[in-house]
Design a protein around this motif. Structure first.
Motif, PDB file in Angstrom:
ATOM      1  N   THR A  30       0.836  -1.202   0.000  1.00  0.00           N
ATOM      2  CA  THR A  30       0.000   0.000   0.000  1.00  0.00           C
ATOM      3  C   THR A  30       0.868   1.247   0.000  1.00  0.00           C
ATOM      4  O   THR A  30       0.588   2.222  -0.709  1.00  0.00           O
ATOM      5  N   ARG A  31       1.954   1.208   0.778  1.00  0.00           N
ATOM      6  CA  ARG A  31       2.893   2.335   0.792  1.00  0.00           C
ATOM      7  C   ARG A  31       3.495   2.545  -0.593  1.00  0.00           C
ATOM      8  O   ARG A  31       3.601   3.679  -1.083  1.00  0.00           O
ATOM      9  N   LEU A  32       3.861   1.449  -1.263  1.00  0.00           N
ATOM     10  CA  LEU A  32       4.443   1.568  -2.595  1.00  0.00           C
ATOM     11  C   LEU A  32       3.438   2.149  -3.583  1.00  0.00           C
ATOM     12  O   LEU A  32       3.766   3.033  -4.377  1.00  0.00           O
ATOM     13  N   GLU A  33       2.197   1.648  -3.516  1.00  0.00           N
ATOM     14  CA  GLU A  33       1.202   2.113  -4.481  1.00  0.00           C
ATOM     15  C   GLU A  33       0.764   3.547  -4.200  1.00  0.00           C
ATOM     16  O   GLU A  33       0.184   4.200  -5.069  1.00  0.00           O
ATOM     17  N   ARG A  34       1.037   4.023  -3.033  1.00  0.00           N
ATOM     18  CA  ARG A  34       0.785   5.437  -2.762  1.00  0.00           C
ATOM     19  C   ARG A  34       1.903   6.322  -3.312  1.00  0.00           C
ATOM     20  O   ARG A  34       1.865   7.545  -3.159  1.00  0.00           O
ATOM     21  N   GLY A  35       2.875   5.687  -3.931  1.00  0.00           N
ATOM     22  CA  GLY A  35       3.911   6.434  -4.630  1.00  0.00           C
ATOM     23  C   GLY A  35       5.233   6.543  -3.919  1.00  0.00           C
ATOM     24  O   GLY A  35       6.150   7.208  -4.410  1.00  0.00           O
TER      25      GLY A  35
END
Length: 292
Positions: A53-58
């Motif tokens: 989720t952290r990665l997909e938040r950029g």
């Protein structure tokens, strides 16, 4: 300014394109999401849902190559998409101080100009990473005669802003899609390049087609292939093209078109050369503006 929004949109777009059955996951009941869920991608990549989720938040700061590789495998990225993900990660970890904000002024070496001009029977031109044509031989100018009516020439502006492009390129949809994908790759490599950002902004404001394709987040790298033209003077040409990157020249490439001997395309190229020569003679014979 950072690339978090771009990272987030790219990862989500790849997740949305994957169906559970494509990755061997069972489907139970009604799904409320397009493509995979975040938790499913996290499981496939071997990371926690919170971390993905952290990665997909950029936030790609500090992410390891092993995680990027696992993520690329989980999302079934092709080679171009995988390289794009690594490029986004490098930009996220570089920091503004290490990224050139003002690109160097391009100086074309005389030897490169001679190389292009020396290809008398093959259209050839020099292009930068913003798709500006910096130099072209007479046959390339003849092939893209409508685009050269407005200089400096930018192939993406012609494709999306000149309605004649849909006639010149028989496969306009593919040409448009690939051009946008290539531009996205360059923007990821140079996120602080104002000229690139301005080009994206201009085309987004003036072209619905560009705006739609840009929102798809697809990426593309130009290589060799075949391109079909419908030239206003000589008709159809199916030409093979090669993209020759110039090492050490920071985004410069030579594009060369050719036709297999004995084919209709070869005959059409000869006709195009004759037409170009006639056009040059007519222009040379025409009186100057002040002499009329």
């Amino acid at each position: 300014m950072d690339n978090r929004a771009e990272v987030s949109a790219f990862l989500k777009s790849r997740r949305d394109k994957l169906m559970p059955e494509q990755v061997g996951l069972p489907v139970y009941g009604q799904r409320r999401v397009t493509g995979l869920r975040r938790g499913e991608v996290a499981m496939l990549a071997g990371v926690s849902v919170e971390y993905y989720t952290r990665l997909e938040r950029g936030n790609l700061g500090g992410v390891s190559d092993s995680v990027l590789n696992a993520l690329a495998q989980a999302l079934r990225l092709n080679d171009t998409e995988r390289d794009h993900l690594y490029t986004l990660a490098r930009a996220a970890n570089a920091g503004p101080a290490r990224i050139r904000r003002h690109p160097k002024k391009t100086v074309v070496r005389p030897s490169v100009l001679r190389l292009i001009e020396g290809l008398h029977d093959q259209p050839a031109y020099l292009r930068n990473n913003r798709m500006d044509i910096l130099a072209a031989n007479p046959l390339a100018r003849a092939l893209h005669c409508e685009a050269f009516e407005v200089e400096p020439v930018n192939t993406l502006r012609f494709v999306f802003l000149d309605p004649r492009a849909t006639r010149l390129y028989c496969d306009w949809e593919r040409v448009a899609h690939d051009g946008v994908g290539a531009l996205r790759v360059e923007v990821a490599k140079n996120p602080y390049d104002r000229d690139l950002q301005n080009l994206v902004g201009e085309l987004s404001a003036r072209s619905d087609a560009f705006r739609t394709l840009w929102g798809g987040r697809d990426v593309y790298v130009f290589t060799g292939g075949t391109k079909r033209f419908h030239h206003p003077a000589v008709g159809e040409l199916d030409l093979v093209h090669e993209v020759l990157d110039l090492p050490g020249e920071d985004g410069l490439s030579i594009i060369v078109y050719s036709a297999d001997p004995g084919t209709p395309a070869a005959d059409a190229l000869k006709l195009l050369a004759s037409w170009a020569a006639t056009q040059q003679q007519d222009e040379a014979a025409a009186p100057a503006e002040g002499e009329r």
